[in-house]
Each structure stands twice: as C-alpha cells, then as structure tokens.
Scaffold this motif. Structure first.
Motif, PDB file in Angstrom:
ATOM      1  N   ALA A  79      39.602  23.539  72.326  1.00  0.00           N
ATOM      2  CA  ALA A  79      39.074  24.632  71.525  1.00  0.00           C
ATOM      3  C   ALA A  79      39.465  25.931  72.220  1.00  0.00           C
ATOM      4  N   ASP A 112      46.998  32.088  66.173  1.00  0.00           N
ATOM      5  CA  ASP A 112      46.392  30.758  66.239  1.00  0.00           C
ATOM      6  C   ASP A 112      45.143  30.771  65.364  1.00  0.00           C
ATOM      7  N   ASP A 131      43.113  28.647  64.481  1.00  0.00           N
ATOM      8  CA  ASP A 131      41.967  27.858  64.926  1.00  0.00           C
ATOM      9  C   ASP A 131      41.184  28.544  66.038  1.00  0.00           C
ATOM     10  N   SER A 132      41.709  29.647  66.562  1.00  0.00           N
ATOM     11  CA  SER A 132      40.999  30.368  67.621  1.00  0.00           C
ATOM     12  C   SER A 132      39.699  30.959  67.090  1.00  0.00           C
ATOM     13  N   SER A 138      38.427  31.661  61.390  1.00  0.00           N
ATOM     14  CA  SER A 138      37.142  31.129  61.849  1.00  0.00           C
ATOM     15  C   SER A 138      36.108  32.244  61.877  1.00  0.00           C
ATOM     16  N   ARG A 193      32.950  27.215  63.559  1.00  0.00           N
ATOM     17  CA  ARG A 193      34.098  27.292  62.651  1.00  0.00           C
ATOM     18  C   ARG A 193      33.696  27.031  61.204  1.00  0.00           C
TER      19      ARG A 193
END
Length: 229
Positions: A12, A54, A56-57, A83, A128
């Motif tokens: 993560a 990124d 997903d950060s 996110s 998230r």
C-alpha cells in the motif's frame, strides 16, 4: 525534499503532503514489514503528481498546512485523486478546521505523527472504499465520522480532533469497555506519559458533556472507560 520508504511489490502506498517531514516516525523496515510504502512531499504539485501517476496511492494532507491553503488543496485533491483523501490530524488542529476539511470531501483521518501501526489501522478501515460512513449512536451520544460532529443529548458539542477520536472509540465499543492501555496506545503513543494523557483527556471530555447525575463516561477502576447507559 522527500523521505521514502521503498515499496515491496503489492505494498500500500501513501503520499504525505506536509511541511514537516518529522510527521513520519519509525524505521523503514517496520513499514516494509507491514507492506506499506510512504513518500513525503512538501509542495502540493509534487504530491498530486505522485498520486496521479499511481492511482492506487492514498494522499494524506497534514492539517498543519496553513488554513488559507488547506481548503484549495483539498478541493483540488478531491478532483484528481482516485482514492479518498485522508486528513493527517496535528494535535493542535481546531475542530472547525476538521469540520471544514470533511465538508470538502475528506472521508477519514489519521493522527499525526504517522507510525507503521497507525497506517496499518488506517488501511484496515479501508480508506480507499468511497462508501458512506455511518453515525454511531450510544445512548444520548451521537458521533458522526462522516461530518466529524458530536452531539450529546441532541446538542452539538465542540471537541478537539483527539477528543473526537476517543469518543468515537468509546461509542463503537459501547456498551463494552475500552482499556486504558488501548486508548493510550492508539491516541497517545508519542507522549511521555500516555496513561496520564488519557486521564486528562477524559476529564476534558466530561467537562464538555456537562455535569449530570450519571457521568456519561464511566471509569472501570484500574482497567479503562466505557460510556454509560
């Protein structure tokens, strides 16, 4: 300037926007062991660039950012971040700043300084997932994490960010007790005498909730605290 905890595959990844790199505590190996990568950025452009690169950060914005800068930063972050944005709560942050941040789209918060344990708990809370955060009702106490609001007997109560976190913890545990050790570890691990700090904070909360025939927070002698009712 940046401080990085290099990621392992599948880690993560947190991007922290702050002017003070000391908000991240702990050895890099502790983060890696938990599968967590951390990058600190001190200007908003480089922080948002990291997040855009990124998707997903998870972006953490320190609440110690100057008030006139915080609102536009959160508005912009809400538009570009995939996110949900997280508010990093400095202990000195006032309640109005926190409420304003949540009104601008912040969905959750984490206490500063950041530690491996705090980020791991944040991940377990699934920051998230952009899902509604339900209010917690415990007797006459209502704690609303989504709006960062506390109501006691139908009246809104102003509390500090740390007082809010402790009340939320007690409300979620109701009718059961939360131990003194747990409160100290979760909310005061960076201070010299965490147990004494918990006791002082509970005393402040009781004063905010007012005097009553039955105290809203009961002391379980030698063990911890629980909400009455």
């Amino acid at each position: 300037m940046s401080i990085s905890v290099e990621p392992l595959q599948g880690s993560a990844r947190f991007v922290v926007l702050t002017e003070d790199p000391r908000v991240v505590r702990g050895a890099p190996v502790e983060y890696r062991h938990r599968g967590i990568a951390v990058v600190i950025r001190q200007d908003v452009v480089s922080a948002l660039t990291e997040v855009v690169r990124d998707a997903d950060s998870i972006l953490i914005v320190s609440s110690s950012v100057a008030p006139e800068k915080l609102a536009p930063i959160l508005e912009l972050a809400g538009e570009v971040c995939a996110s949900p944005v997280v508010l990093g709560l400095d202990p000195l942050t006032d309640a109005e700043t926190v409420r304003s941040a949540f009104a601008l789209g912040v969905r959750t918060s984490v206490a500063l300084p950041l530690t491996p344990e705090r980020l791991e708990r944040l991940l377990r809370a699934s920051p998230r997932a952009a899902v509604p955060i339900e209010c917690v009702q415990a007797g006459d106490l209502m704690v609303d994490p989504g709006r960062h609001v506390v109501e006691w007997q139908g009246c809104r109560i102003d509390v500090t960010p740390r007082e809010f976190d402790v009340l939320l913890c007690l409300a979620r545990a109701h009718p059961y007790m939360v131990t003194l050790d747990d409160l100290a570890r979760q909310h005061f691990e960076a201070v010299a005498d965490p147990h004494a700090s918990v006791r002082v904070l509970i005393k402040r909360i009781r004063a905010r909730l007012g005097e009553s025939a039955e105290p809203p927070i009961e002391t379980v002698r030698g063990l911890g605290y629980r909400l009455a009712g």
